[in-house]
Design a protein around this motif. Structure first.
Motif, PDB file in Angstrom:
ATOM      1  N   TYR A   1      57.234   0.474 -11.689  1.00  0.00           N
ATOM      2  CA  TYR A   1      56.561   1.285 -10.678  1.00  0.00           C
ATOM      3  C   TYR A   1      56.601   2.774 -11.006  1.00  0.00           C
ATOM      4  CZ  TYR A   1      56.882  -2.992  -7.936  1.00  0.00           C
ATOM      5  OH  TYR A   1      56.762  -4.288  -7.512  1.00  0.00           O
ATOM      6  N   LEU A   2      57.709   3.223 -11.572  1.00  0.00           N
ATOM      7  CA  LEU A   2      57.921   4.667 -11.762  1.00  0.00           C
ATOM      8  C   LEU A   2      57.699   5.141 -13.194  1.00  0.00           C
ATOM      9  CD1 LEU A   2      61.224   4.912  -9.676  1.00  0.00           C
ATOM     10  CD2 LEU A   2      58.932   5.564  -8.913  1.00  0.00           C
ATOM     11  N   GLY A   3      57.626   4.213 -14.126  1.00  0.00           N
ATOM     12  CA  GLY A   3      57.569   4.604 -15.536  1.00  0.00           C
ATOM     13  C   GLY A   3      58.975   4.724 -16.098  1.00  0.00           C
ATOM     14  N   VAL A   4      59.197   5.658 -17.011  1.00  0.00           N
ATOM     15  CA  VAL A   4      60.498   5.805 -17.644  1.00  0.00           C
ATOM     16  C   VAL A   4      61.438   6.605 -16.734  1.00  0.00           C
ATOM     17  CG1 VAL A   4      61.746   6.771 -19.618  1.00  0.00           C
ATOM     18  CG2 VAL A   4      59.529   5.656 -19.961  1.00  0.00           C
ATOM     19  N   VAL A   5      62.607   6.008 -16.467  1.00  0.00           N
ATOM     20  CA  VAL A   5      63.658   6.678 -15.693  1.00  0.00           C
ATOM     21  C   VAL A   5      64.676   7.231 -16.686  1.00  0.00           C
ATOM     22  CG1 VAL A   5      65.418   6.426 -13.900  1.00  0.00           C
ATOM     23  CG2 VAL A   5      63.324   5.049 -13.800  1.00  0.00           C
ATOM     24  N   ILE A   6      65.005   8.525 -16.558  1.00  0.00           N
ATOM     25  CA  ILE A   6      65.885   9.196 -17.523  1.00  0.00           C
ATOM     26  C   ILE A   6      67.199   9.559 -16.839  1.00  0.00           C
ATOM     27  CG2 ILE A   6      66.126  11.180 -19.074  1.00  0.00           C
ATOM     28  CD1 ILE A   6      63.019  11.376 -19.026  1.00  0.00           C
ATOM     29  N   LEU A   7      68.308   9.027 -17.377  1.00  0.00           N
ATOM     30  CA  LEU A   7      69.637   9.372 -16.875  1.00  0.00           C
ATOM     31  C   LEU A   7      70.135  10.603 -17.633  1.00  0.00           C
ATOM     32  CD1 LEU A   7      71.978   8.357 -14.982  1.00  0.00           C
ATOM     33  CD2 LEU A   7      72.955   7.296 -17.018  1.00  0.00           C
ATOM     34  N   VAL A   8      70.534  11.642 -16.904  1.00  0.00           N
ATOM     35  CA  VAL A   8      70.922  12.910 -17.539  1.00  0.00           C
ATOM     36  C   VAL A   8      72.280  13.380 -17.038  1.00  0.00           C
ATOM     37  CG1 VAL A   8      68.580  13.727 -17.987  1.00  0.00           C
ATOM     38  CG2 VAL A   8      69.661  14.254 -15.806  1.00  0.00           C
ATOM     39  N   ARG A   9      72.983  14.101 -17.908  1.00  0.00           N
ATOM     40  CA  ARG A   9      74.193  14.847 -17.518  1.00  0.00           C
ATOM     41  C   ARG A   9      73.860  16.324 -17.731  1.00  0.00           C
ATOM     42  NH1 ARG A   9      79.844  15.973 -18.151  1.00  0.00           N
ATOM     43  NH2 ARG A   9      79.816  18.162 -17.545  1.00  0.00           N
ATOM     44  N   VAL A  10      73.874  17.084 -16.643  1.00  0.00           N
ATOM     45  CA  VAL A  10      73.547  18.506 -16.717  1.00  0.00           C
ATOM     46  C   VAL A  10      74.800  19.272 -17.156  1.00  0.00           C
ATOM     47  CG1 VAL A  10      72.690  20.517 -15.481  1.00  0.00           C
ATOM     48  CG2 VAL A  10      71.811  18.243 -14.916  1.00  0.00           C
ATOM     49  N   ILE A  11      74.709  19.995 -18.260  1.00  0.00           N
ATOM     50  CA  ILE A  11      75.820  20.802 -18.756  1.00  0.00           C
ATOM     51  C   ILE A  11      75.776  22.195 -18.111  1.00  0.00           C
ATOM     52  CG2 ILE A  11      76.986  21.686 -20.825  1.00  0.00           C
ATOM     53  CD1 ILE A  11      76.756  18.612 -20.730  1.00  0.00           C
ATOM     54  N   ASP A  12      74.628  22.860 -18.209  1.00  0.00           N
ATOM     55  CA  ASP A  12      74.425  24.188 -17.606  1.00  0.00           C
ATOM     56  C   ASP A  12      73.117  24.187 -16.826  1.00  0.00           C
ATOM     57  OD1 ASP A  12      76.691  25.653 -18.580  1.00  0.00           O
ATOM     58  OD2 ASP A  12      75.764  25.671 -20.557  1.00  0.00           O
ATOM     59  N   GLY A  13      73.024  25.102 -15.865  1.00  0.00           N
ATOM     60  CA  GLY A  13      71.780  25.237 -15.116  1.00  0.00           C
ATOM     61  C   GLY A  13      71.588  24.108 -14.123  1.00  0.00           C
ATOM     62  N   SER A  14      70.336  23.846 -13.762  1.00  0.00           N
ATOM     63  CA  SER A  14      70.039  22.764 -12.815  1.00  0.00           C
ATOM     64  C   SER A  14      68.631  22.232 -13.046  1.00  0.00           C
ATOM     65  CB  SER A  14      70.186  23.251 -11.371  1.00  0.00           C
ATOM     66  OG  SER A  14      69.323  24.348 -11.133  1.00  0.00           O
ATOM     67  N   LEU A  15      68.415  20.988 -12.644  1.00  0.00           N
ATOM     68  CA  LEU A  15      67.110  20.320 -12.731  1.00  0.00           C
ATOM     69  C   LEU A  15      66.549  20.167 -11.327  1.00  0.00           C
ATOM     70  CD1 LEU A  15      68.105  17.544 -15.296  1.00  0.00           C
ATOM     71  CD2 LEU A  15      66.315  19.220 -15.686  1.00  0.00           C
TER      72      LEU A  15
ATOM     73  N   ILE B   1      75.736  14.218 -12.776  1.00  0.00           N
ATOM     74  CA  ILE B   1      75.003  13.146 -13.460  1.00  0.00           C
ATOM     75  C   ILE B   1      73.979  12.586 -12.479  1.00  0.00           C
ATOM     76  CG2 ILE B   1      75.175  10.868 -14.544  1.00  0.00           C
ATOM     77  CD1 ILE B   1      78.074  11.576 -15.311  1.00  0.00           C
ATOM     78  N   GLY B   2      72.750  12.427 -12.920  1.00  0.00           N
ATOM     79  CA  GLY B   2      71.701  11.873 -12.062  1.00  0.00           C
ATOM     80  C   GLY B   2      70.519  11.422 -12.891  1.00  0.00           C
ATOM     81  N   PHE B   3      69.393  11.167 -12.226  1.00  0.00           N
ATOM     82  CA  PHE B   3      68.206  10.725 -12.962  1.00  0.00           C
ATOM     83  C   PHE B   3      67.012  11.607 -12.608  1.00  0.00           C
ATOM     84  CE2 PHE B   3      67.899   8.287  -9.004  1.00  0.00           C
ATOM     85  CZ  PHE B   3      66.545   8.389  -8.689  1.00  0.00           C
ATOM     86  N   ILE B   4      66.088  11.686 -13.563  1.00  0.00           N
ATOM     87  CA  ILE B   4      64.815  12.376 -13.322  1.00  0.00           C
ATOM     88  C   ILE B   4      63.680  11.463 -13.754  1.00  0.00           C
ATOM     89  CG2 ILE B   4      65.753  14.710 -13.545  1.00  0.00           C
ATOM     90  CD1 ILE B   4      64.594  14.781 -16.427  1.00  0.00           C
ATOM     91  N   ILE B   5      62.513  11.660 -13.140  1.00  0.00           N
ATOM     92  CA  ILE B   5      61.303  10.929 -13.512  1.00  0.00           C
ATOM     93  C   ILE B   5      60.222  11.965 -13.773  1.00  0.00           C
ATOM     94  CG2 ILE B   5      59.512   9.347 -12.692  1.00  0.00           C
ATOM     95  CD1 ILE B   5      61.845   8.017 -11.018  1.00  0.00           C
ATOM     96  N   THR B   6      59.600  11.866 -14.948  1.00  0.00           N
ATOM     97  CA  THR B   6      58.625  12.884 -15.346  1.00  0.00           C
ATOM     98  C   THR B   6      57.236  12.292 -15.607  1.00  0.00           C
ATOM     99  OG1 THR B   6      59.193  12.635 -17.681  1.00  0.00           O
ATOM    100  CG2 THR B   6      60.446  14.262 -16.432  1.00  0.00           C
ATOM    101  N   GLY B   7      57.052  11.024 -15.276  1.00  0.00           N
ATOM    102  CA  GLY B   7      55.747  10.409 -15.518  1.00  0.00           C
ATOM    103  C   GLY B   7      55.556   9.907 -16.940  1.00  0.00           C
TER     104      GLY B   7
END
Length: 616
Positions: A220-234, A272-278
């Motif tokens: 339904y969503l396409g590729v789901v990307i699991l990320v660990r943010v080191i600096d900054g924010s998404l 740690i979380g996930f992002i979806i970018t299409g």
């Protein structure tokens, strides 16, 4: 001055935000209780309501739940109010225990600062316990030892503590006794996590730098990307760049797993979380890649991960050739959620069209083939598993060989190299002799042996080709299930290897050819020929089954043809001459039938030969 004071105040706020985060992995040997303890932590922190809880809540695949093993590492974010009154964010990664999925463990550890090491208090330290601890130490993790299953009658916590001290060398003075089944000790684990594990480093004020830990395909969503943010924010709507391929994408959704997916505004430094970018193609998301902000890029990417490399190869063919397209689609869909296996088309004169597939180990192969049969309803034939060999040709070129049928002419080969492994086997002392005998029979070379109480820790060098079939099963069998085994690939060594081919009615059967050590070729050839004689049905003509090395036949069996009695009705004068003519005519007919007749080899024959390799 005011600006400077504001910056200092903001920095203090950012530092305190990071201080309430704890990122940790749960590591252990197979069946020591990782997923059960994760269930207790989720329940204790209120991640799921009582009615939503079930056993192995993080194991989402049916095969994981049926086998009681974890195949894919899973992430969950929990909120915990500690005894000091502070609210903490706990990011837990539940990792697999089997050696075939150690790549999942290494990726997970890179996204954390600490680990909970679970040891079964009735079984003690096992081989994969050691392997996972070493990986955690390589990532500079703080480790909390947890002795699980203390509710079992056979539990002996003091003995296991001594094993951890002797074999691993970790201080157990602050270890925690617990039971994932009853929940005893879970409060102590949570308190130990917030007190003893370090908070993540990094700052929101720095330019975005995040690690791509994992990715999978959602229909339904396409590729789901699991990320660990080191600096900054998404944040949602932010434009980001994948540094490995310089592609730019806009974030459509940001979220965390609680363990249910939950949308949030942003993922900040240390989280740690996930992002979806299409993104629709999983190949665009390289595991270990660095994600940065398009408007404020960074100069140097993160180190990332070494790519997973398949070590065991085999052919997968549909029993019904009309299901080839179905198999192709099934492999493509599985590849979307498991980037660690590879496949490419392959054609066999005996089995038709199929695929040559690469796996991280035999369990990985078994689970993938089961998923294909179950999820896509495809009946499969699996050819003999093998490893990658290096062929050194006389002209100076080096060729990597996955499929024995692609082996060059023996006269062109200078030498053949095979992969070797460093194996760690932990076994109770009474089974040591049987385990050593198996290792010696597999061309093993003993490097070291140490003791911890009544348990021996063996280090062996072994050729991978001898291990992939049945080594683990044999070790478990002779030790009544108490021995454990772990390995890592160390490199290639030259070996006295030959290609053994199988001829049925003088026709080569490519799917049955194998690369084997010269010393084992003759007994193996006899076993294969005898098995094929049992499984190939009779024809109207005689069928020779031959095993060859180069142009030399080293074993042979013959399937006798049906014999029709052509002499029944002949009697009277001149019967002898007429009988001879009929027998000669029959003989010529059989020779012609053998020359032009085709022998169809049933699927049971291929399966039977594979079982020989597993049991020999």
């Amino acid at each position: 001055f005011n600006c400077s004071r504001n910056n200092r105040r903001n920095t203090k706020i950012l530092m305190s935000a990071n201080e309430i985060i704890r990122n940790f992995a749960i590591i252990a040997h197979i069946d020591h209780g990782k997923s059960t303890l994760a269930d207790r932590l989720i329940h204790k922190c209120g991640g799921l309501a009582d009615r939503e809880m079930k056993e192995q809540v993080l194991d989402s695949m049916d095969i994981e739940r049926e086998r009681g093993i974890t195949i894919k590492a899973q992430t969950v974010r929990l909120n915990y109010k500690a005894k000091d009154g502070k609210n903490y964010i706990l990011n837990i990664i539940d990792t697999p225990g089997h050696v075939d999925f150690s790549y999942e463990v290494s990726r997970s550890l890179s996204a954390c600062e600490g680990s909970i090491l679970i040891v079964d208090s009735s079984q003690g330290v096992e081989a994969q316990t050691l392997a996972n601890v070493y990986q955690a130490l390589e990532n500079n993790h703080e480790i909390i030892p947890v002795l699980n299953k203390i509710d079992l009658p056979a539990a002996d916590t003091e003995k296991v503590k001594k094993q951890i001290d002797d074999v691993i060398g970790i201080d157990t003075s602050h270890s925690i006794n617990c039971s994932g089944k009853t929940g005893e000790g879970v409060d102590d684990i949570l308190e130990s996590i917030v007190k003893n594990l370090p908070s993540p480093k990094g700052s929101i004020s720095n330019p975005l730098k995040s690690l791509l830990v994992d990715s999978w395909y959602d229909s339904y969503l396409g590729v789901v990307i699991l990320v660990r943010v080191i600096d900054g924010s998404l944040k949602k709507g932010m434009k980001v760049k994948m540094m490995s391929n310089n592609t730019e994408h806009t974030i459509e959704k940001v979220g965390v797993f609680t363990p249910k997916p939950q949308d949030i505004d942003k993922i900040s430094s240390g989280e740690i979380g996930f992002i979806i970018t299409g993104i629709k193609n999983l190949s665009d998301t390289k595991v270990g890649d660095t994600i940065c902000d398009v408007s404020n890029p960074i100069d140097k990417p993160l180190p990332g991960f070494k790519p997973s490399k398949p070590v065991v190869f085999c052919g997968l063919f549909p029993v019904d050739n009309s299901e080839y397209q179905k198999l192709k689609d099934g492999l493509a869909k599985l590849k979307l959620n498991d980037s660690s296996f590879s496949y490419e088309p392959e054609a066999s004169s005996a089995l038709g069209l199929g695929f040559r597939c690469g796996f991280l180990g035999l369990l990985h192969l078994e689970i993938t083939s089961q998923r294909l049969e179950r999820e896509f309803d495809i009946a499969l034939i699996t050819t003999t598993p093998g490893v990658i060999y290096k062929i050194n040709n006389r002209n100076g070129s080096v060729k990597e060989l996955q499929n024995p049928t692609d082996m060059p002419d023996p006269t062109q080969i200078l030498s053949i190299e095979e992969p070797w492994i460093k194996a760690t086997i932990i076994t109770p002392d009474q089974y040591l002799g049987s385990v050593i005998k198996i290792c010696q029979g597999k061309r093993g070379s003993q490097k070291n042996i140490t003791y911890s109480g009544n348990r021996a820790v063996l280090n062996y060098e072994l050729p991978l080709n001898e291990v992939v079939f049945d080594f683990y099963d044999q070790i478990k069998s002779v030790s009544s299930g108490y021995a454990s085994f772990d390995y890592e690939i160390t490199g290639y060594k030259e070996g006295d290897l030959v290609k053994m081919g199988i001829l049925v009615n003088t026709e080569p059967v490519d799917a049955l050819s194998m690369i084997i050590h010269k010393d084992f070729a003759l007994p193996q050839a006899r076993l294969v020929c005898e098995k094929l004689k049992e499984l190939i049905p009779k024809h109207n003509f005689q069928i020779p089954i031959q095993a060859t090395i180069g142009g030399k036949i080293i074993a042979r069996e013959t399937i006798k043809g049906y014999k029709k009695d052509v002499l029944t009705k002949i009697h009277g004068g001149g019967a002898r001459d007429r009988k001879r003519k009929l027998l000669d005519k029959q003989k010529k007919g059989k020779a012609r039938a053998r020359q032009f007749g085709k022998v169809k080899i049933p699927q049971e024959a291929f399966i039977g030969v594979l079982k020989i390799n597993k049991n020999s």
